[in-house]
Design a protein around this motif. Structure first.
Motif, PDB file in Angstrom:
ATOM      1  N   LEU A  88      29.965  51.362  16.447  1.00 25.29           N
ATOM      2  CA  LEU A  88      30.688  50.920  17.635  1.00 25.29           C
ATOM      3  C   LEU A  88      31.534  49.688  17.305  1.00 25.29           C
ATOM      4  CD1 LEU A  88      31.379  50.897  20.626  1.00 25.29           C
ATOM      5  CD2 LEU A  88      29.149  49.833  21.093  1.00 25.29           C
ATOM      6  N   SER A  89      32.846  49.828  17.421  1.00 28.27           N
ATOM      7  CA  SER A  89      33.794  48.767  17.082  1.00 28.27           C
ATOM      8  C   SER A  89      34.254  48.049  18.348  1.00 28.27           C
ATOM      9  CB  SER A  89      35.000  49.365  16.346  1.00 28.27           C
ATOM     10  OG  SER A  89      35.949  48.378  16.014  1.00 28.27           O
ATOM     11  N   GLY A 122      45.321  38.292   7.000  1.00 30.54           N
ATOM     12  CA  GLY A 122      44.999  39.337   7.969  1.00 30.54           C
ATOM     13  C   GLY A 122      44.743  38.838   9.368  1.00 30.54           C
ATOM     14  N   ALA A 123      44.591  37.515   9.541  1.00 29.81           N
ATOM     15  CA  ALA A 123      44.319  36.962  10.871  1.00 29.81           C
ATOM     16  C   ALA A 123      45.535  37.184  11.789  1.00 29.81           C
ATOM     17  CB  ALA A 123      44.014  35.475  10.747  1.00 29.81           C
ATOM     18  N   PRO A 124      45.314  37.299  13.099  1.00 27.91           N
ATOM     19  CA  PRO A 124      44.023  37.225  13.779  1.00 27.91           C
ATOM     20  C   PRO A 124      43.342  38.583  13.997  1.00 27.91           C
ATOM     21  CG  PRO A 124      45.766  37.216  15.403  1.00 27.91           C
ATOM     22  CD  PRO A 124      46.449  37.293  14.057  1.00 27.91           C
ATOM     23  N   PHE A 125      44.031  39.700  13.683  1.00 28.36           N
ATOM     24  CA  PHE A 125      43.504  41.011  14.072  1.00 28.36           C
ATOM     25  C   PHE A 125      42.727  41.719  12.969  1.00 28.36           C
ATOM     26  CE2 PHE A 125      47.316  40.380  16.786  1.00 28.36           C
ATOM     27  CZ  PHE A 125      46.657  40.277  17.998  1.00 28.36           C
ATOM     28  N   ARG A 175      38.703  45.692   9.615  1.00 29.31           N
ATOM     29  CA  ARG A 175      37.840  46.269  10.651  1.00 29.31           C
ATOM     30  C   ARG A 175      37.372  47.669  10.251  1.00 29.31           C
ATOM     31  NH1 ARG A 175      38.340  44.129  16.051  1.00 29.31           N
ATOM     32  NH2 ARG A 175      37.952  46.259  16.751  1.00 29.31           N
ATOM     33  N   ALA A 176      38.306  48.497   9.791  1.00 28.06           N
ATOM     34  CA  ALA A 176      37.931  49.847   9.366  1.00 28.06           C
ATOM     35  C   ALA A 176      37.054  49.798   8.123  1.00 28.06           C
ATOM     36  CB  ALA A 176      39.185  50.679   9.113  1.00 28.06           C
ATOM     37  N   GLU A 177      37.370  48.898   7.205  1.00 26.57           N
ATOM     38  CA  GLU A 177      36.566  48.779   5.987  1.00 26.57           C
ATOM     39  C   GLU A 177      35.141  48.343   6.300  1.00 26.57           C
ATOM     40  OE1 GLU A 177      40.279  47.659   2.967  1.00 26.57           O
ATOM     41  OE2 GLU A 177      39.018  46.073   3.829  1.00 26.57           O
ATOM     42  N   ASP A 178      34.949  47.533   7.345  1.00 23.14           N
ATOM     43  CA  ASP A 178      33.591  47.153   7.760  1.00 23.14           C
ATOM     44  C   ASP A 178      32.734  48.388   8.025  1.00 23.14           C
ATOM     45  OD1 ASP A 178      34.096  44.425   7.651  1.00 23.14           O
ATOM     46  OD2 ASP A 178      34.453  44.221   9.811  1.00 23.14           O
ATOM     47  N   LEU A 230      41.273  47.464  20.716  1.00 25.57           N
ATOM     48  CA  LEU A 230      41.560  47.342  19.287  1.00 25.57           C
ATOM     49  C   LEU A 230      40.525  48.094  18.469  1.00 25.57           C
ATOM     50  CD1 LEU A 230      43.285  46.160  17.019  1.00 25.57           C
ATOM     51  CD2 LEU A 230      41.922  44.062  17.164  1.00 25.57           C
ATOM     52  N   GLY A 231      39.287  48.136  18.950  1.00 29.85           N
ATOM     53  CA  GLY A 231      38.265  48.945  18.291  1.00 29.85           C
ATOM     54  C   GLY A 231      38.593  50.429  18.330  1.00 29.85           C
ATOM     55  N   GLY A 232      39.341  50.866  19.349  1.00 31.29           N
ATOM     56  CA  GLY A 232      39.797  52.248  19.388  1.00 31.29           C
ATOM     57  C   GLY A 232      40.800  52.531  18.291  1.00 31.29           C
ATOM     58  N   HIS A 233      41.647  51.553  17.990  1.00 36.00           N
ATOM     59  CA  HIS A 233      42.568  51.700  16.867  1.00 36.00           C
ATOM     60  C   HIS A 233      41.779  51.810  15.568  1.00 36.00           C
ATOM     61  CE1 HIS A 233      45.304  50.095  13.690  1.00 36.00           C
ATOM     62  NE2 HIS A 233      46.172  50.893  14.301  1.00 36.00           N
ATOM     63  N   THR A 234      40.767  50.962  15.417  1.00 34.16           N
ATOM     64  CA  THR A 234      39.904  51.017  14.237  1.00 34.16           C
ATOM     65  C   THR A 234      39.267  52.392  14.104  1.00 34.16           C
ATOM     66  OG1 THR A 234      39.417  48.654  14.440  1.00 34.16           O
ATOM     67  CG2 THR A 234      37.890  49.972  13.123  1.00 34.16           C
ATOM     68  N   ALA A 235      38.702  52.891  15.207  1.00 34.13           N
ATOM     69  CA  ALA A 235      38.041  54.192  15.170  1.00 34.13           C
ATOM     70  C   ALA A 235      39.034  55.307  14.837  1.00 34.13           C
ATOM     71  CB  ALA A 235      37.355  54.462  16.507  1.00 34.13           C
ATOM     72  N   SER A 236      40.251  55.218  15.373  1.00 30.31           N
ATOM     73  CA  SER A 236      41.228  56.280  15.109  1.00 30.31           C
ATOM     74  C   SER A 236      41.583  56.343  13.626  1.00 30.31           C
ATOM     75  CB  SER A 236      42.481  56.073  15.957  1.00 30.31           C
ATOM     76  OG  SER A 236      43.247  54.967  15.524  1.00 30.31           O
TER      77      SER A 236
END
Length: 326
Positions: A58-59, A108-111, A116-119, A153-159
Motif C-alpha cells: 500500500l503506497s 528526487g525531492a520532493p516527490f 517510491r516504486a523501487e521501495d 501519488l501512491g496511485g501513480h506509484t502503483a500504476s
C-alpha cells in the motif's frame, strides 16, 4: 440472505463478508538499503490467524498532513484489508512529510517518484526478512499472490509497478518499473494522463506525470475514482481525469466510480483526518469492502467475492457507486 439496498455500507459489508477478524499491526520494520538516504521503514498489518496470506503493498499519497503520508496512514483501508485476510505492507516513502525537512535537498525531492516504486520492489525482495521480524508472521505469507494499491501519488506509484510507463524528465528516457511479481492492483484517485491536459498551477512541479503511458499497463487493475474529485490544480478536465487509467489502459480493467466522493474518497487516509473534505464513514467502508473483494477474487482467495460485493454495494436504491468493466 442478501443485504438490503437501504442498509448502511458498514452493515452491508458485514452481511456479505461476515464480521471483521482480529488484526495485528507491527511497526516499524526497518530495512537498510544501500544508497537510500534513510532506512526504509514499513508497517505490517495481518489477520491474527491464518496462513497463505496474500500480500498487498500500500503506497501512501503525498498528502497535506504529516504522519498520514507515511506508514502510519491509511488505517481505514489497512485494517479492513488485513481483517479480510491480507498481509498489508505500508512503507514510508522518501516523499513522506515526516522526512520533508531532512530530505529537502536530496536528489528526487520532493516527490521521489522513481524511489517510491523501487521501495515496493525492495519490499518484495525482502519479504522473508520482514516476515521473520514481525512476531508470529514467519511462514504465513504467500509470495506468489501479491498486489499493489496506492492513493493519489501512491496511485501513480502503483500504476508504474503494474506496467504503466513514464518519461524521465531529466533524461528523456522511457522508464519501465513494472514488477512481474505483482499480479493485480488498485488505483485510488490516481493521476490521469499527461500532456496538454496538465494545465493547472501544479503541472510544472510534476514533470514525471507528463509522459505517463497507460497503454502498457496490462495487469488486471481496479481504478477507483470519485465523481466529485476535481483536481483543478493539475487539470481543468474535471473528475474524469482520475478515470484515465481505466480508459487508456488495455483490458482487463475495472472502474468503480464512487458517488459523491472527493479526493480522499470519504476519508481513506486516516480516521477523522482533518484533510478530508468529504468525510463519510459509509463511503470509506464501501471503498474498503469493494477493493478487498476485488483483490480476493483476483488473487483467487474467493472467486465470488467481487460479484457479491457489487450486488451489495452498487445496486438498489442507494448505491455507493457504479462499476464498469472491460
Amino acid at each position: 440472505m442478501s443485504a438490503s439496498a437501504d442498509t448502511p455500507d458498514t452493515d452491508r459489508g458485514t452481511a456479505v463478508f461476515g464480521p471483521p477478524a482480529p488484526v495485528l499491526s507491527f511497526s516499524p520494520v526497518t530495512l537498510s538499503v544501500p544508497g537510500r538516504p534513510v532506512d526504509l521503514q514499513v508497517r505490517v498489518s495481518v489477520p491474527a490467524a491464518g496462513t497463505g496470506l496474500p500480500v498487498v503493498l500500500l503506497s501512501h499519497g503525498h498528502g497535506g498532513s504529516n504522519n498520514l503520508s507515511s506508514l502510519n496512514g491509511y488505517a481505514p483501508l489497512a485494517n479492513l484489508w488485513a481483517a479480510a485476510g491480507f498481509a498489508v505492507v505500508q512503507p514510508t516513502h522518501l516523499s513522506s512529510r515526516t522526512l520533508a525537512r531532512r530530505l529537502a535537498d536530496a536528489p528526487g525531492a520532493p516527490f521521489f517518484w522513481r524511489s517510491r516504486a523501487e521501495d515496493m520492489s525492495r519490499i518484495l525482495d525482502r519479504l522473508d526478512e520482514i516476515a521473520h521480524t514481525v512476531p508470529q508472521l514467519a511462514g504465513r505469507l504467500d509470495h506468489d499472490r501479491t498486489a499493489v494499491a496506492g492513493h493519489s501519488l501512491g496511485g501513480h506509484t502503483a500504476s508504474l509497478l503494474l506496467g504503466a510507463r513514464t518519461t524521465d524528465p531529466g533524461t528523456g528516457a522511457e522508464v519501465d518499473l513494472r514488477d512481474p511479481r505483482i499480479k493485480t492492483g488498485v488505483l485510488l484517485a490516481a493521476p490521469g494522463r499527461g500532456g496538454d491536459v496538465l494545465n493547472g498551477w501544479m503541472a510544472d512541479r510534476v514533470p514525471f506525470f507528463h509522459g505517463t503511458d497507460f497503454s502498457t499497463m496490462t495487469a488486471p487493475t481496479l481504478v477507483v475514482a470519485g465523481d466529485k474529485d476535481d483536481s483543478a490544480h493539475f487539470t481543468d478536465i474535471g473528475p474524469g481525469w482520475h478515470a484515465d487509467p481505466y480508459h487508456l489502459a488495455p483490458a482487463p480493467k475495472t472502474l468503480f466510480t464512487l458517488f459523491g466522493a472527493e479526493h480522499l474518497l470519504g476519508g481513506i487516509s486516516g480516521y477523522d483526518a482533518d484533510e478530508t473534505t468529504d468525510e463519510n464513514p459509509e463511503r470509506v467502508a464501501a471503498v474498503g469492502h469493494l477493493t478487498a473483494a476485488y483483490l480476493r477474487t483476483q488473487l483467487q482467495s474467493d472467486p465470488y467475492a467481487w460479484q457479491k460485493a457489487c450486488e451489495a454495494l452498487t445496486t438498489g436504491t442507494a448505491p455507493a457507486g457504479r462499476v464498469e468493466c472491460k
